[in-house]
Motif scaffolding. Structure first.
Motif, short mmCIF file in Angstrom:
data_model
loop_
_atom_site.label_atom_id
_atom_site.label_comp_id
_atom_site.label_asym_id
_atom_site.label_seq_id
_atom_site.Cartn_x
_atom_site.Cartn_y
_atom_site.Cartn_z
N ALA A 77 -1.37 5.65 6.32
CA ALA A 77 -1.05 5.91 4.91
C ALA A 77 -2.33 5.68 4.11
O ALA A 77 -2.83 4.56 4.05
CB ALA A 77 0.04 4.96 4.42
N PHE A 78 -2.88 6.76 3.57
CA PHE A 78 -4.15 6.57 2.86
C PHE A 78 -4.34 7.59 1.74
O PHE A 78 -3.69 8.63 1.69
CB PHE A 78 -5.34 6.62 3.82
CG PHE A 78 -5.40 7.82 4.70
CD1 PHE A 78 -5.91 9.02 4.23
CD2 PHE A 78 -4.94 7.77 6.01
CE1 PHE A 78 -5.97 10.13 5.04
CE2 PHE A 78 -4.99 8.88 6.84
CZ PHE A 78 -5.51 10.06 6.35
N TRP A 82 0.82 -1.21 0.00
CA TRP A 82 0.00 0.00 0.00
C TRP A 82 0.85 1.25 0.00
O TRP A 82 0.55 2.23 -0.66
CB TRP A 82 -0.89 0.00 1.24
CG TRP A 82 -2.05 -0.90 1.07
CD1 TRP A 82 -2.13 -2.21 1.42
CD2 TRP A 82 -3.30 -0.56 0.49
NE1 TRP A 82 -3.36 -2.69 1.10
CE2 TRP A 82 -4.10 -1.71 0.52
CE3 TRP A 82 -3.82 0.62 -0.07
CZ2 TRP A 82 -5.38 -1.73 0.03
CZ3 TRP A 82 -5.09 0.59 -0.56
CH2 TRP A 82 -5.87 -0.58 -0.51
N ILE A 83 1.88 1.20 0.78
CA ILE A 83 2.74 2.39 0.89
C ILE A 83 3.35 2.67 -0.48
O ILE A 83 3.40 3.82 -0.92
CB ILE A 83 3.88 2.15 1.90
CG1 ILE A 83 3.35 1.51 3.19
CG2 ILE A 83 4.64 3.43 2.17
CD1 ILE A 83 2.27 2.26 3.88
N TRP A 84 3.76 1.59 -1.16
CA TRP A 84 4.36 1.78 -2.48
C TRP A 84 3.36 2.35 -3.48
O TRP A 84 3.70 3.24 -4.25
CB TRP A 84 4.94 0.46 -3.00
CG TRP A 84 6.25 0.16 -2.37
CD1 TRP A 84 6.57 -0.87 -1.55
CD2 TRP A 84 7.46 0.93 -2.50
NE1 TRP A 84 7.88 -0.79 -1.13
CE2 TRP A 84 8.46 0.30 -1.70
CE3 TRP A 84 7.79 2.10 -3.18
CZ2 TRP A 84 9.75 0.80 -1.59
CZ3 TRP A 84 9.08 2.60 -3.07
CH2 TRP A 84 10.04 1.95 -2.28
N LEU A 119 -6.42 -1.80 7.42
CA LEU A 119 -6.37 -1.57 5.99
C LEU A 119 -7.81 -1.66 5.52
O LEU A 119 -8.46 -2.68 5.71
CB LEU A 119 -5.55 -2.66 5.30
CG LEU A 119 -4.06 -2.41 5.17
CD1 LEU A 119 -3.41 -3.62 4.52
CD2 LEU A 119 -3.76 -1.15 4.36
N GLY A 120 -8.30 -0.58 4.95
CA GLY A 120 -9.70 -0.63 4.57
C GLY A 120 -10.13 0.53 3.73
O GLY A 120 -9.32 1.33 3.25
N GLY A 163 -6.90 2.89 2.58
CA GLY A 163 -5.53 2.67 3.01
C GLY A 163 -5.43 2.23 4.45
O GLY A 163 -6.36 1.61 5.00
N LEU A 164 -4.28 2.53 5.05
CA LEU A 164 -4.02 2.19 6.44
C LEU A 164 -4.45 3.37 7.30
O LEU A 164 -3.91 4.46 7.16
CB LEU A 164 -2.51 1.94 6.62
CG LEU A 164 -2.01 1.72 8.05
CD1 LEU A 164 -2.52 0.42 8.63
CD2 LEU A 164 -0.48 1.77 8.10
N MET A 165 -5.44 3.14 8.15
CA MET A 165 -6.02 4.28 8.87
C MET A 165 -6.61 3.88 10.21
O MET A 165 -6.79 2.70 10.51
CB MET A 165 -7.10 4.92 8.01
CG MET A 165 -8.25 3.97 7.72
SD MET A 165 -9.50 4.75 6.69
CE MET A 165 -9.47 3.69 5.27
#
Lengths: 225, 408
Positions: B94-95, B4-6, B151-152, B114-116
């Protein structure tokens, strides 16, 4: 920068109608509410009822652009009035981005205005009321009234507005404010210039509460969670 | 998760016109704690610092944001800590965010991917999830900081009142997510905390020396809980509604359910079914006093592979925060209550707990972006499980903190 309460719209009718031989006269209007309290920040505009004058207005010289600023996360001034066909300049005085959009009216637009004096010019070629917001700061609200006449102004804190050197004809006088509780937020009547003394106009309609352009948060470093 | 970060980084490098910005918080803190060793380091202390004095980099948080010309933006937040209990640096969020323009009827759609964090905290609204009010967050939001991240995707539909000459805005949100399958473990095993530490996305959380981990009922459980993992490949959900009154405040209400399949255990990590209701309100009271209150009530279930309840807890917490700013000065007071009720029959794992806490915080704005903050935290709690680690069942802990916080 144009301060809301100090807006002065210099009317340049004197340039436009040089053939008129009458002496320079100022026509003063005072707008009061049903309690006889002066109504400040009301847009007042005069539209000649005679078609001939309307045609002449089209030959008006180019005016400097009117500006509406985004300052301290507020639209400043809250109300901007301008003539159809002219340019409005948006200036962001804040150090953050604003996402300006029109919520209603004849001109629809949206753009992000970056920090530190970013500017955007838009031409408004249709008369009407445009209500604006910022998609990042929901409490921000501003209004543009585009009128089809060069004769417009905004009342001062005493409810007064002055029109200098305008043609001596019959006009439809419109009083407008986004919170005025009338049809189209407008109160209209017919007037004929010159006026020998200040004409007091009583608007027998209530005003909605003017929204405060302020967030509940008073901390600056928020992340929009 | 790295994938996801990438994706975010690649998106941010596309040639679309975009504004790049960085915001940060540097919180350097001196603390004096009277209590026992911190939960953050495998103890059962309720604060993030061990007993005694500590000079720490309590938060170095950095958010990098890309804002495109369209309604899309993306952000990555990293946090670092040098605090004597658990030093570390890593990602916390990270979103990608979509914030559409309102339609003519005042409806607006937002989305987040994203990651939240689940959108619950009313305190953690500043840079890198810091709180503008207090140094240590409430018990509810300390738990969110420790065990919640997923992650959602979250979708919000909002109705803006100003399109209808109304002061009322309404919104409903629904999120589906994965990677939050062990949430509830730390609340069961060390209970509620008053902390200012957010778990970094790669971190695991050390458990205390519970005798049940050594040949007892929790023999299969690893020594650390891995908070942001996916064990059952099922989606959890979170729904919430908000009612905002312009210039006055807001009410919110929501329900969280990680929808975990409790029959799964992998590498010592059990799947915990965690569900709760939450409610919150924020109001501007007379005399410019700001009121924030949140409430949470729910349960969590962890079972053995034979479907026998190992942990079955109910929990609740509530806080009331009052804050007032006078020019450069801000004073904040918070009172709270928390408890956990252990409903299972596991003899060597008593998760019962009850406590209350008081926080008084004073903030002074030295420069535009430089604050000095002094805070006192008082917490008393009863937790019978402390006895088996030779600690008192009833305990009062106190903490004094002095911080300089620099925002930019």
């Amino acid at each position: 920068m144009i301060k809301h309460s100090k807006v002065k719209y210099r009317l340049i009718a004197g340039i436009v109608f040089p053939l008129l031989s009458s002496p320079v006269l100022s026509n003063n209007f005072m707008v009061i509410d049903s309690n006889n309290t002066p109504m400040a920040n009301m847009v007042v505009y005069l539209t000649p009822t005679n078609e001939e004058y309307k045609q002449q207005q089209l030959k008006m010289p180019v005016k400097k652009p009117v500006e509406v600023h985004q300052e301290n996360k507020q639209f400043s001034p809250y109300i901007t009035v301008m003539q159809k066909g002219y340019q409005l300049k948006f200036v962001n005085d804040d150090d953050i981005t604003h996402h300006i959009y029109s919520a209603s009216g004849p001109k629809r637009f949206s753009f992000k205005l970056r920090k530190d004096s970013s500017q955007k010019d838009l031409v408004f070629d249709q008369a009407g009321h445009i209500s604006m917001g910022c998609n990042i700061h929901d409490w921000m609200s501003g209004h543009v009234l585009v009128v089809d006449t060069p004769f417009f102004g905004v009342t001062n804190n005493l409810g007064m507005v002055e029109f200098n050197s305008i043609p001596e004809v019959q006009y439809r006088l419109d009083i407008w404010h986004p919170q005025l509780q009338t049809n189209n937020n407008t109160y209209s009547q017919t007037v004929t210039t010159p006026l020998l003394e200040t004409l007091t106009i009583q608007v027998n309609a209530s005003m909605d509460e003017i929204p405060t352009q302020q967030s509940l948060d008073d901390f600056e470093f928020l992340e929009g969670y | 998760m790295r994938k996801w970060i990438w994706i975010l980084l690649i998106c941010s490098n596309t040639t679309l016109a975009a504004e790049h910005s960085v915001s940060a918080i540097i919180d350097t803190r001196l603390s004096h704690t009277q209590g026992i060793d911190s939960y953050a380091n495998g103890g059962l202390g309720k604060f993030r610092f061990d007993e005694g004095n500590q000079l720490s980099l309590a938060q170095a948080g950095l958010t990098y944001k890309v804002d495109w010309e369209n309604p899309l933006s993306a952000q990555v937040t990293a946090n670092g800590y040098i605090d004597g209990t658990r030093d570390g640096i890593g990602l916390t969020e990270a979103f990608i965010k979509y914030r559409g323009l309102p339609l003519d009827n005042g409806l607006r759609l937002h989305a987040k991917l994203g990651l939240m964090y689940p959108s619950i905290s009313l305190e953690n609204i500043a840079t890198a999830w810091s709180s503008p009010y207090t140094l240590s967050y409430s018990a509810i939001n300390s738990w969110l900081g420790e065990e919640f991240r997923h992650l959602g995707a979250e979708l919000t539909l909002e109705r803006l009142g100003k399109f209808h000459s109304s002061k009322h805005d309404f919104s409903v949100s629904a999120a589906i997510f994965q990677n939050n399958d062990t949430v509830g473990a730390m609340l069961a095993w060390h209970g509620w905390t008053i902390s200012s530490r957010q778990t970094l996305s790669h971190e695991t959380l050390p458990l205390s020396n519970m005798p049940s981990l050594d040949g007892g009922s929790l023999d299969e459980q690893a020594r650390d809980s891995d908070p942001f993992i996916e064990l059952d490949n099922r989606f959890g959900y979170h729904v919430h509604a908000k009612w905002k009154i312009k210039g006055k405040g807001e009410f919110s209400f929501g329900y969280y359910d990680n929808n975990a399949d409790t029959t799964i255990v992998k590498n010592g990590q059990y799947t915990w079914l965690t569900q709760f209701y939450h409610a919150g309100m924020r109001f501007r009271l007379p005399y410019k006093i700001e009121l924030i209150s949140q409430f949470m009530n729910g349960d969590t279930l962890m079972q053995s592979p034979q479907a026998i309840d190992v942990v079955n807890n109910e929990y609740q917490s509530a806080f009331l925060l009052l804050s007032r700013r006078w020019d450069k000065h801000r004073l904040t007071m918070r009172v709270e209550h928390f408890d956990v009720t252990d409903n299972d029959l596991t003899p060597d794992d008593d998760n019962n707990e009850k406590g209350q806490a008081l926080t008084a915080s004073y903030q002074y704005r030295l420069l535009k972006n430089w604050f000095i903050q002094a805070e006192y935290n008082y917490l008393d709690s009863t937790r019978p499980a402390r006895i088996e680690q030779n600690l008192p069942s009833t305990l009062t802990e106190q903490q004094y903190q002095l911080a300089t916080r620099w925002y930019f």
